[in-house]
Design an enzyme around this catalytic site. Sequence first.
Site, PDB file in Angstrom:
ATOM      1  N   ARG A   1       0.860  -1.190   0.000  1.00  0.00           N
ATOM      2  CA  ARG A   1       0.000   0.000   0.000  1.00  0.00           C
ATOM      3  C   ARG A   1       0.890   1.231   0.000  1.00  0.00           C
ATOM      4  NH1 ARG A   1       2.435   1.879   3.495  1.00  0.00           N
ATOM      5  NH2 ARG A   1       0.905   3.518   3.617  1.00  0.00           N
ATOM      6  N   GLY A   2       0.268   2.384  -0.168  1.00  0.00           N
ATOM      7  CA  GLY A   2       1.042   3.616  -0.302  1.00  0.00           C
ATOM      8  C   GLY A   2       1.190   3.928  -1.785  1.00  0.00           C
ATOM      9  N   ALA A   3       0.990   5.209  -2.120  1.00  0.00           N
ATOM     10  CA  ALA A   3       0.847   5.597  -3.529  1.00  0.00           C
ATOM     11  C   ALA A   3       1.983   5.117  -4.435  1.00  0.00           C
ATOM     12  CB  ALA A   3       0.729   7.121  -3.595  1.00  0.00           C
TER      13      ALA A   3
ATOM     14  N   ARG B   1      -7.425  -0.170  -6.665  1.00  0.00           N
ATOM     15  CA  ARG B   1      -7.668   0.912  -5.689  1.00  0.00           C
ATOM     16  C   ARG B   1      -7.848   2.215  -6.469  1.00  0.00           C
ATOM     17  NH1 ARG B   1      -4.156   1.219  -0.418  1.00  0.00           N
ATOM     18  NH2 ARG B   1      -6.043   2.271   0.309  1.00  0.00           N
TER      19      ARG B   1
ATOM     20  N   GLN C   1      -1.709   2.843  10.000  1.00  0.00           N
ATOM     21  CA  GLN C   1      -0.416   2.816   9.284  1.00  0.00           C
ATOM     22  C   GLN C   1       0.662   3.617  10.029  1.00  0.00           C
ATOM     23  OE1 GLN C   1      -3.377   3.464   7.858  1.00  0.00           O
ATOM     24  NE2 GLN C   1      -3.466   2.855   5.714  1.00  0.00           N
TER      25      GLN C   1
ATOM     26  N   ASP D   1      -1.677  10.898  -2.013  1.00  0.00           N
ATOM     27  CA  ASP D   1      -2.058   9.828  -2.947  1.00  0.00           C
ATOM     28  C   ASP D   1      -2.426  10.384  -4.313  1.00  0.00           C
ATOM     29  OD1 ASP D   1      -2.930   9.010  -0.015  1.00  0.00           O
ATOM     30  OD2 ASP D   1      -2.262   7.246  -1.135  1.00  0.00           O
TER      31      ASP D   1
ATOM     32  N   LYS E   1      -4.393  10.356   3.174  1.00  0.00           N
ATOM     33  CA  LYS E   1      -5.116   9.510   4.132  1.00  0.00           C
ATOM     34  C   LYS E   1      -6.089  10.315   4.980  1.00  0.00           C
ATOM     35  CE  LYS E   1      -4.908   5.944   4.345  1.00  0.00           C
ATOM     36  NZ  LYS E   1      -5.908   5.151   3.564  1.00  0.00           N
TER      37      LYS E   1
HETATM   38  O1  MRU Z   1      -4.411   3.355   2.268  1.00  0.00           O
HETATM   39  P1  MRU Z   1      -2.936   3.483   2.113  1.00  0.00           P
HETATM   40  O2  MRU Z   1      -2.154   2.993   3.274  1.00  0.00           O
HETATM   41  O3  MRU Z   1      -2.432   2.933   0.797  1.00  0.00           O
HETATM   42  O4  MRU Z   1      -2.773   5.058   2.048  1.00  0.00           O
HETATM   43  C1  MRU Z   1      -1.707   5.664   1.471  1.00  0.00           C
HETATM   44  C2  MRU Z   1      -0.914   6.293   2.493  1.00  0.00           C
HETATM   45  O5  MRU Z   1      -0.101   5.634   3.088  1.00  0.00           O
HETATM   46  C3  MRU Z   1      -1.056   7.691   2.822  1.00  0.00           C
HETATM   47  O6  MRU Z   1      -2.161   8.350   2.396  1.00  0.00           O
HETATM   48  C4  MRU Z   1       0.230   8.398   2.554  1.00  0.00           C
HETATM   49  O7  MRU Z   1       0.290   9.510   3.348  1.00  0.00           O
HETATM   50  C5  MRU Z   1       0.430   8.787   1.119  1.00  0.00           C
HETATM   51  S1  MRU Z   1       1.004   7.495   0.168  1.00  0.00           S
HETATM   52  C6  MRU Z   1       2.599   7.913  -0.068  1.00  0.00           C
END
Ligand code: MRU
Length: 381
Positions: A57-59, A100, A205, A246, A258
């Site tokens: 997960r994470g962009a 997603r 997270q 994201d 998030k």
């Molecule tokens: O739902 P997730 O864990 O995939 O969300 C993404 C994130 O971890 C956050 O929004 C983050 O701050 C940005 S992604 C680099």
Amino acid sequence: MNVTVHSRARHFRTVTFDAQHNAVRLIEQRLLPHTFQLVSALNFQETARAIQDMVVRGAGAIGATAAYGLAQGARAFRGRDLAKFLGHVERVCDTLKAARPTAVDPFNAIKFVRQAMRAGQTVEEQQALALAAAEEFADEDVRHCEDIGRHGAKLIRNGMNILTHCNAGWLAFVDVGSATAPIYAAQAQGRKFHVYCDETRPRSQGATLTAWELAQQKISHQVIADNAAGHLMQRGKIDLVIVGSDRTLGRTGEVANKIGTYTKAVLARRHGIPFYVAIPLSTIDWNLKSGFDIPIEERHESEVLGAWGVVANPKSATRKPRSARPLYVRVANPTSGALNPGFDVTPAELITGIITPMGILKPRQLWAKRRELGLTTQALP
Ligand code: MRU
């Protein structure tokens, strides 16, 4: 980044590709911080499921995973019929894109790999180009995060207290991270500071991933409840906020991140605290004209109604847990339901600056600098 498991430090990327087995290799993030384990997604459907179920997960990390997933799907095709191959590639892209909706990086990654594939005249050539482009996308993600670190480290002074939300660390990218890049760079320059990690309910997270990363890198930090930031700001205990994103709109400077990020931005403005957002270029959406058009992922209500964790003694919570197997516990009233939007949108006027690989910009400067930031006419619809 380096991970120390059983007293041995080794360098890992969040996502890599095993060309021999045509597999995407991932760190199983749902088991962290209690267990560090690598897993393989053996076909593009498994790769899409790993994104959807948040194994990864994470962009930036899901962007690179989608790029590898496309290469994986393309390489799995048997035959020489280019038309059939392109139909198959279309299905692979659709499956990966559906995993997603909010982060734009997977969409940009897929566009990047598709564009590179077009130079190939045969199925075989396109398959090879797909993997080369996916590797390039992943390497560029790392370079961008390093550059963010170089620019953002200037914001961090000795003795500062920094707040971050969710995990925009190396686990959310291929390596290094976006919001954490300035933190790691400032540490490497010998500066001393303290980081507060919002726990980031409902998936936690911050409490699980960011806290684990910072502990691994020996950075002074504490987890705080999501509701504690306002109090700390009021008492002068937070000097700087750095978060990830994201999807950042190139036209307006609005930032989807998030859930809970917007609240922190409002609080930071109330208390005159600088609020920065760190992004690689793959997080910029040059098309959408308003934050209201960003698709906000709605996740399952069970995430809000309960929590995942390992069994531990609350009186000595720092002791090693009895078992590292995560269990789900119901917290909320058994007959109540929940609403679970995963992201929110922070307007440009609440953001002090966007830390990009090209330097720190005001949110509304993104559009003016669009050519330097890599917007080509092909990127627009
Ligand atoms: O739902 P997730 O864990 O995939 O969300 C993404 C994130 O971890 C956050 O929004 C983050 O701050 C940005 S992604 C680099």
